[in-house]
Design a protein around this motif. Sequence first.
Motif, PDB file in Angstrom:
ATOM      1  N   LEU A   1       0.815  -1.211   0.000  1.00 36.44           N
ATOM      2  CA  LEU A   1       0.000   0.000   0.000  1.00 36.44           C
ATOM      3  C   LEU A   1       0.847   1.259   0.000  1.00 36.44           C
TER       4      LEU A   1
ATOM      5  N   LEU B   1      -1.992  -8.001  -3.953  1.00 29.08           N
ATOM      6  CA  LEU B   1      -1.752  -6.568  -4.159  1.00 29.08           C
ATOM      7  C   LEU B   1      -0.435  -6.319  -4.883  1.00 29.08           C
TER       8      LEU B   1
ATOM      9  N   VAL C   1      -1.336   3.065  -2.694  1.00 25.11           N
ATOM     10  CA  VAL C   1      -1.808   4.371  -2.211  1.00 25.11           C
ATOM     11  C   VAL C   1      -0.736   5.379  -2.606  1.00 25.11           C
TER      12      VAL C   1
END
Length: 530
Positions: A184, A258, A269
């Motif tokens: 992330l 991911l 992100v």
Amino acid sequence: MSRNLIGTGALIRLALRRDRLVLPLWVLVLGVIPAATAGAYETLYPTAAERQSLGAGMGANPSTSLLYGAAFDLSTAGGFTAWRYGAFLALFAGLAAVFTVTRHTRAEEDTGRLELLASAVVGRFAALTAAVTVAAGGSLGVGVVATLGLAGAGLPIAGSIAFGLGTALAGWAFTGVAAIAAQLAEYSRTANGMGAGTLGALFLLRGVGDASTDLGWLSWASPLGWATQVRAFAGERWWVLALPVAAAVVLTAIGYALLARRDLGMGLVPARPGPATAAPGLRSPLALAWRLHRGPLLGWTAGFAVMGALFGTLASGIGGLVGDSERTIFERMGGAQSLVEAFISATAGILAMIASLYGVQATLRMRSEETAFRAEPLLATPVSRLRWAASHLTFSLLGTGLMVTVAGPGTGLAHGSRVGDVGGQLPGILAAWLAQLPAVWVVVGVTVAILGSVPRLATAAWVVAAAFLLISLFGPVAQVSQAVLDVSPFTHVPKLPVAEFSATPLLVLAGVAAAALLAGLAGLRRRDIG
């Protein structure tokens, strides 16, 4: 799939070589502590009456459950050890797992080394697999050492295994958390912040669940709660161990999914794009350092404000909850004759030790800037090395001071409100907190000395800080010798607010911190950058 794992073995060997100092120390120190306390139980609580008093007081009190977890059986050495260390050992094992995974994944992308490796015969999932393997192996090592230590101390084998597995599998669950955070976040410091923040939130969630009769289900929402709900030495519930295993598998699988959806060097992100030109306030090294440090500093400070107020709320009710032996432990940590004041002094020391971890993190930010090749262009301008270092050390030194200054009044106001004497309690409690600062700065100074002299071993600063914390936190409980306790700078801090104030140890600690800082800065001026 096998193509994506090519090179995993080589990366595991590389990670083990890089962590050959830090990882074994984490394993040995965390694994040995429970056995040391188990051996001291008979001395701490020699009679059945004292053990019964312990269970009726500390074991049944929500305040202590908030810190240590639910107490299932304090009448035996094993049950006491599982209660005292189950949640905390799982916490530290999880923290080590988060740092290990981030160090060998996202941090490698930050520096560009992983991109270089990826240009060779290295699979897409090799780096993450290697990091997960090393972190999981370290957690398992802690569990094995703890199991062997407890069994060697004469405790039941079944309980020893349950305790060790609960600790190890908690580390596995947070290995999965770190695997997700590394995908992330775009930078390693952000990934570490996500992992550590999740760990702190789940520790608080576990504490609220263990301390409340109405919200007990919250304990089951945290892997740290599962580590205690195994009930080692108190009628083991083996099925609970399936929960962290399942969480580790699911979370790690999400991390892999991911990873497949992002580009190397990028996070899912994305970082917020900055303006085309720098703002007028961003024209100095200190302004740049503020930009880099402000997020962690504000987060740590807010956490300290909350913890200071929480401990202040607990202080007034601690007096009637402990027996003579437990009183001795607090007084050995706090150095005071009044148990309430000993508790305040001890908690000031504990949070100051935690503040020193922020000092290490902020100082090592300089090393991150070096290895990411962001310091070199800055130093190519008229900015000197000492000015650059001073900009970061401002946050290492003053940032820790801010945390202590915020937490002290929080404790004083909360405790003073409970006893109806804010004006009388606040000055002494604030002094107890401020007295911890020279010891905190010793840890920062040692970090600077390592960074300036042997930068390739900069991560050893975490080992030094952790050693000081563990000696001061668990040494009195394990009844280690005074010579061992004296290794930690926090041992030498005057135990205010009751003990007589003495400036001498504070001046000595400040001198040691200054000497270490100067030695580190001198080394930084001489050595190559990067």
